[in-house]
Design a protein around this motif. Sequence first.
Motif, PDB file in Angstrom:
ATOM      1  N   THR A  83       0.908  -1.230   0.107  1.00  0.00           N
ATOM      2  CA  THR A  83      -0.009   0.061   0.102  1.00  0.00           C
ATOM      3  C   THR A  83       0.732   1.103   0.161  1.00  0.00           C
ATOM      4  OG1 THR A  83      -0.045  -0.200   2.436  1.00  0.00           O
ATOM      5  CG2 THR A  83      -1.911  -1.073   1.173  1.00  0.00           C
ATOM      6  N   ALA A  84       2.003   1.078   0.246  1.00  0.00           N
ATOM      7  CA  ALA A  84       2.834   2.395   0.112  1.00  0.00           C
ATOM      8  C   ALA A  84       3.330   3.091  -0.979  1.00  0.00           C
ATOM      9  CB  ALA A  84       4.157   2.114   0.922  1.00  0.00           C
ATOM     10  N   ASP A  85       3.358   4.253  -1.153  1.00  0.00           N
ATOM     11  CA  ASP A  85       3.559   5.097  -2.263  1.00  0.00           C
ATOM     12  C   ASP A  85       4.955   4.655  -2.790  1.00  0.00           C
ATOM     13  OD1 ASP A  85       1.348   6.557  -1.415  1.00  0.00           O
ATOM     14  OD2 ASP A  85       2.361   8.509  -1.488  1.00  0.00           O
ATOM     15  N   ALA A  86       4.987   4.707  -4.335  1.00  0.00           N
ATOM     16  CA  ALA A  86       6.285   4.662  -4.983  1.00  0.00           C
ATOM     17  C   ALA A  86       7.202   5.441  -4.364  1.00  0.00           C
ATOM     18  CB  ALA A  86       6.065   4.804  -6.494  1.00  0.00           C
ATOM     19  N   GLY A  87       8.660   4.866  -3.747  1.00  0.00           N
ATOM     20  CA  GLY A  87       9.615   5.557  -3.363  1.00  0.00           C
ATOM     21  C   GLY A  87       9.537   5.826  -2.152  1.00  0.00           C
ATOM     22  N   ALA A  88       8.499   5.626  -1.465  1.00  0.00           N
ATOM     23  CA  ALA A  88       8.174   6.020   0.182  1.00  0.00           C
ATOM     24  C   ALA A  88       9.317   5.030   0.993  1.00  0.00           C
ATOM     25  CB  ALA A  88       6.595   5.996   0.398  1.00  0.00           C
ATOM     26  N   HIS A  89       9.803   5.909   1.904  1.00  0.00           N
ATOM     27  CA  HIS A  89      10.580   4.965   2.864  1.00  0.00           C
ATOM     28  C   HIS A  89       9.817   4.197   3.674  1.00  0.00           C
ATOM     29  CE1 HIS A  89      14.084   4.895   5.632  1.00  0.00           C
ATOM     30  NE2 HIS A  89      13.333   4.591   6.409  1.00  0.00           N
ATOM     31  N   ILE A  90      10.170   3.074   3.943  1.00  0.00           N
ATOM     32  CA  ILE A  90       9.173   1.949   4.858  1.00  0.00           C
ATOM     33  C   ILE A  90      10.108   1.537   5.939  1.00  0.00           C
ATOM     34  CG2 ILE A  90       8.017  -0.288   4.525  1.00  0.00           C
ATOM     35  CD1 ILE A  90       7.837   0.199   1.500  1.00  0.00           C
ATOM     36  N   ASP A  91       9.637   1.570   6.969  1.00  0.00           N
ATOM     37  CA  ASP A  91      10.228   1.007   8.567  1.00  0.00           C
ATOM     38  C   ASP A  91      10.008  -0.404   8.533  1.00  0.00           C
ATOM     39  OD1 ASP A  91      11.595   3.769   8.809  1.00  0.00           O
ATOM     40  OD2 ASP A  91       9.645   4.164   9.810  1.00  0.00           O
ATOM     41  N   ASN A  92      11.040  -0.970   9.160  1.00  0.00           N
ATOM     42  CA  ASN A  92      10.888  -2.017   9.796  1.00  0.00           C
ATOM     43  C   ASN A  92       9.682  -2.386  10.989  1.00  0.00           C
ATOM     44  OD1 ASN A  92      12.877  -3.037   8.448  1.00  0.00           O
ATOM     45  ND2 ASN A  92      14.342  -3.033  10.327  1.00  0.00           N
ATOM     46  N   GLU A  93       8.954  -3.522  10.906  1.00  0.00           N
ATOM     47  CA  GLU A  93       7.912  -3.609  12.041  1.00  0.00           C
ATOM     48  C   GLU A  93       7.492  -5.126  12.401  1.00  0.00           C
ATOM     49  OE1 GLU A  93       4.207  -2.343  10.039  1.00  0.00           O
ATOM     50  OE2 GLU A  93       4.857  -2.176   8.221  1.00  0.00           O
ATOM     51  N   VAL A  94       6.398  -5.285  12.894  1.00  0.00           N
ATOM     52  CA  VAL A  94       6.018  -6.533  13.311  1.00  0.00           C
ATOM     53  C   VAL A  94       4.562  -6.781  12.457  1.00  0.00           C
ATOM     54  CG1 VAL A  94       5.145  -8.133  15.029  1.00  0.00           C
ATOM     55  CG2 VAL A  94       7.297  -6.541  15.176  1.00  0.00           C
ATOM     56  N   ASP A  95       4.495  -7.901  11.667  1.00  0.00           N
ATOM     57  CA  ASP A  95       3.214  -8.222  11.047  1.00  0.00           C
ATOM     58  C   ASP A  95       2.338  -8.765  12.242  1.00  0.00           C
ATOM     59  OD1 ASP A  95       1.327  -9.026   9.039  1.00  0.00           O
ATOM     60  OD2 ASP A  95       1.856 -11.185   9.333  1.00  0.00           O
ATOM     61  N   ARG A  96       1.066  -8.088  12.363  1.00  0.00           N
ATOM     62  CA  ARG A  96       0.185  -8.278  13.587  1.00  0.00           C
ATOM     63  C   ARG A  96      -0.626  -9.638  13.461  1.00  0.00           C
ATOM     64  NH1 ARG A  96      -3.326  -2.450  13.243  1.00  0.00           N
ATOM     65  NH2 ARG A  96      -1.510  -1.032  13.697  1.00  0.00           N
ATOM     66  N   LYS A  97      -0.689 -10.107  12.183  1.00  0.00           N
ATOM     67  CA  LYS A  97      -1.407 -11.485  12.213  1.00  0.00           C
ATOM     68  C   LYS A  97      -0.395 -12.600  12.463  1.00  0.00           C
ATOM     69  CE  LYS A  97      -4.136 -14.215   8.838  1.00  0.00           C
ATOM     70  NZ  LYS A  97      -4.496 -14.196   7.570  1.00  0.00           N
ATOM     71  N   THR A  98       0.849 -12.575  12.347  1.00  0.00           N
ATOM     72  CA  THR A  98       1.639 -13.727  12.283  1.00  0.00           C
ATOM     73  C   THR A  98       2.410 -13.383  13.556  1.00  0.00           C
ATOM     74  OG1 THR A  98       3.386 -13.040  10.828  1.00  0.00           O
ATOM     75  CG2 THR A  98       1.396 -14.695  10.031  1.00  0.00           C
ATOM     76  N   GLY A  99       2.727 -12.025  13.958  1.00  0.00           N
ATOM     77  CA  GLY A  99       3.891 -11.800  14.899  1.00  0.00           C
ATOM     78  C   GLY A  99       5.310 -11.769  14.580  1.00  0.00           C
ATOM     79  N   LEU A 100       5.343 -12.061  13.158  1.00  0.00           N
ATOM     80  CA  LEU A 100       6.650 -12.222  12.642  1.00  0.00           C
ATOM     81  C   LEU A 100       7.422 -10.749  12.539  1.00  0.00           C
ATOM     82  CD1 LEU A 100       5.965 -14.829   9.777  1.00  0.00           C
ATOM     83  CD2 LEU A 100       7.692 -15.251  11.931  1.00  0.00           C
ATOM     84  N   ALA A 101       8.748 -10.845  12.431  1.00  0.00           N
ATOM     85  CA  ALA A 101       9.562  -9.455  12.220  1.00  0.00           C
ATOM     86  C   ALA A 101       9.511  -9.487  10.797  1.00  0.00           C
ATOM     87  CB  ALA A 101      10.777  -9.621  12.757  1.00  0.00           C
ATOM     88  N   LEU A 102       8.955  -7.826  10.400  1.00  0.00           N
ATOM     89  CA  LEU A 102       9.146  -7.325   8.868  1.00  0.00           C
ATOM     90  C   LEU A 102      10.217  -6.662   8.852  1.00  0.00           C
ATOM     91  CD1 LEU A 102       5.426  -6.481   8.438  1.00  0.00           C
ATOM     92  CD2 LEU A 102       6.442  -8.790   7.568  1.00  0.00           C
ATOM     93  N   ILE A 103      11.177  -6.892   7.918  1.00  0.00           N
ATOM     94  CA  ILE A 103      12.395  -6.085   7.758  1.00  0.00           C
ATOM     95  C   ILE A 103      12.015  -5.491   6.216  1.00  0.00           C
ATOM     96  CG2 ILE A 103      14.595  -6.116   7.487  1.00  0.00           C
ATOM     97  CD1 ILE A 103      14.940  -8.566   9.236  1.00  0.00           C
ATOM     98  N   SER A 104      12.201  -4.044   6.205  1.00  0.00           N
ATOM     99  CA  SER A 104      11.881  -3.437   5.026  1.00  0.00           C
ATOM    100  C   SER A 104      13.084  -3.466   4.160  1.00  0.00           C
ATOM    101  CB  SER A 104      11.767  -2.136   5.282  1.00  0.00           C
ATOM    102  OG  SER A 104      11.521  -1.194   3.933  1.00  0.00           O
ATOM    103  N   LEU A 105      13.040  -3.865   2.826  1.00  0.00           N
ATOM    104  CA  LEU A 105      14.190  -3.916   1.926  1.00  0.00           C
ATOM    105  C   LEU A 105      14.172  -2.411   1.038  1.00  0.00           C
ATOM    106  CD1 LEU A 105      14.874  -7.485   0.723  1.00  0.00           C
ATOM    107  CD2 LEU A 105      15.956  -6.195   2.470  1.00  0.00           C
ATOM    108  N   TYR A 106      13.378  -1.481   1.468  1.00  0.00           N
ATOM    109  CA  TYR A 106      13.229  -0.185   0.935  1.00  0.00           C
ATOM    110  C   TYR A 106      13.134   0.761   2.021  1.00  0.00           C
ATOM    111  CZ  TYR A 106      12.169   2.489  -3.183  1.00  0.00           C
ATOM    112  OH  TYR A 106      12.012   3.515  -4.187  1.00  0.00           O
TER     113      TYR A 106
END
Length: 386
Positions: A83-106
């Motif tokens: 859902t993020a805009d093209a070129g938008a900086h994306i931070d690391n977070e945690v997936d609410r559904k699975t609890g898995l760490a989300l690591i941004s490669l953007y």
Amino acid sequence: MGRKSNSIVLMFCLWAFTGLGQKTLIPGAAQFSAYLPALKGKQVALVVNHTSVVGKTHLADTLLSLGVSVKKIFAPEHGFRGTADAGAHIDNEVDRKTGLALISLYGKHKKPTPEDLQGIDVVLFDIQDVGARFYTYSSTLHYVLEACAENKVPLTVLDRPNPNGHYVDGPVLEKAQASFVGLNPIPVVHGCTLGELARMINGEGWLANSAKASLNVIPVANYTHASPVHVAIAPSPNLPNDQSIALYPSLCLFEGTNVSIGRGTDLQFQVAGTNITGLGDYTFTPVPKPGAMDPPLKDQKCYGYNLSSLPVRNLGFSLKYLLYFYSKSGLGEKFFTSPAFFDKLAGTDQLRLAIIAGKTEKDIRDSWEPGLVQYRKMRQNYLLYR
């Protein structure tokens, strides 16, 4: 996973890929028997986004339900949910559904670090691409492949069909123009699935220090490069349908000019227009919308053309839109509002200079044909589909 449950999943897995008069296309992710055995007892990382589905269930959820030890998720441009805009900086977070760490490669880094891959036994890559060099999912693939090679972690690409995989066209990228919108010496329309492209990057020694990854590709069943491909899940916010995907290779070059290609409208990559009065027979006004909160020419009336009804399969890669707006704008070289970015998208500065010099489309195409001939010959070595 039992034979019965495997067959049930396969009954529903291909809702996203259909074509008249052809067999159902089965993406690599849906072919569990080809890769699940190798995941037994392994710590797994996924490179996935919202397109990474089997049926209507995300691959991450499917694998977890099958007992696979998924430890983390790497997300590309537009994020895990897309859902993020093209070129938008994306931070690391945690997936609410699975609890898995989300690591941004953007975000802070576009390549997994050694720390990111610590304790990981295998990486699975499953993302829907559109077959254009400047679509950044292929750059994410490059960096993931490179990180896996450097850290001796095997990479499995769960392949998906390429909706623009039926042709090859455009200038081959020159090394001086390499960037995240084009890392490798391939044409604008490269004619490869991501699985084939991974084989090419690995095989041609394009990774840093000519590193080689341990690479496995699970091919798409029943697919050829001539297969019509309908992508039911929009691969990014501004490519909402097959029409936009087909026009994308041609219209994306406008991103370095004063022409809007519909970001901030409901016809993203299906219209082209600028704020110069009287150009074309169609008008539109870009406004902030999800996926394009600050669109080019925001709140300005644009004059141009609606291309949304053109036949998808015959669109190809064309310069006619670019040459038309350049000539009619009367702006000369100022038409290119970001010359450096335009050159990175084109993969060369020669296209921009040829347009300024008044060259015809035939002249321009003739200039890049020798590079295409060499590329097509090399490409044959890495094709999984004919």
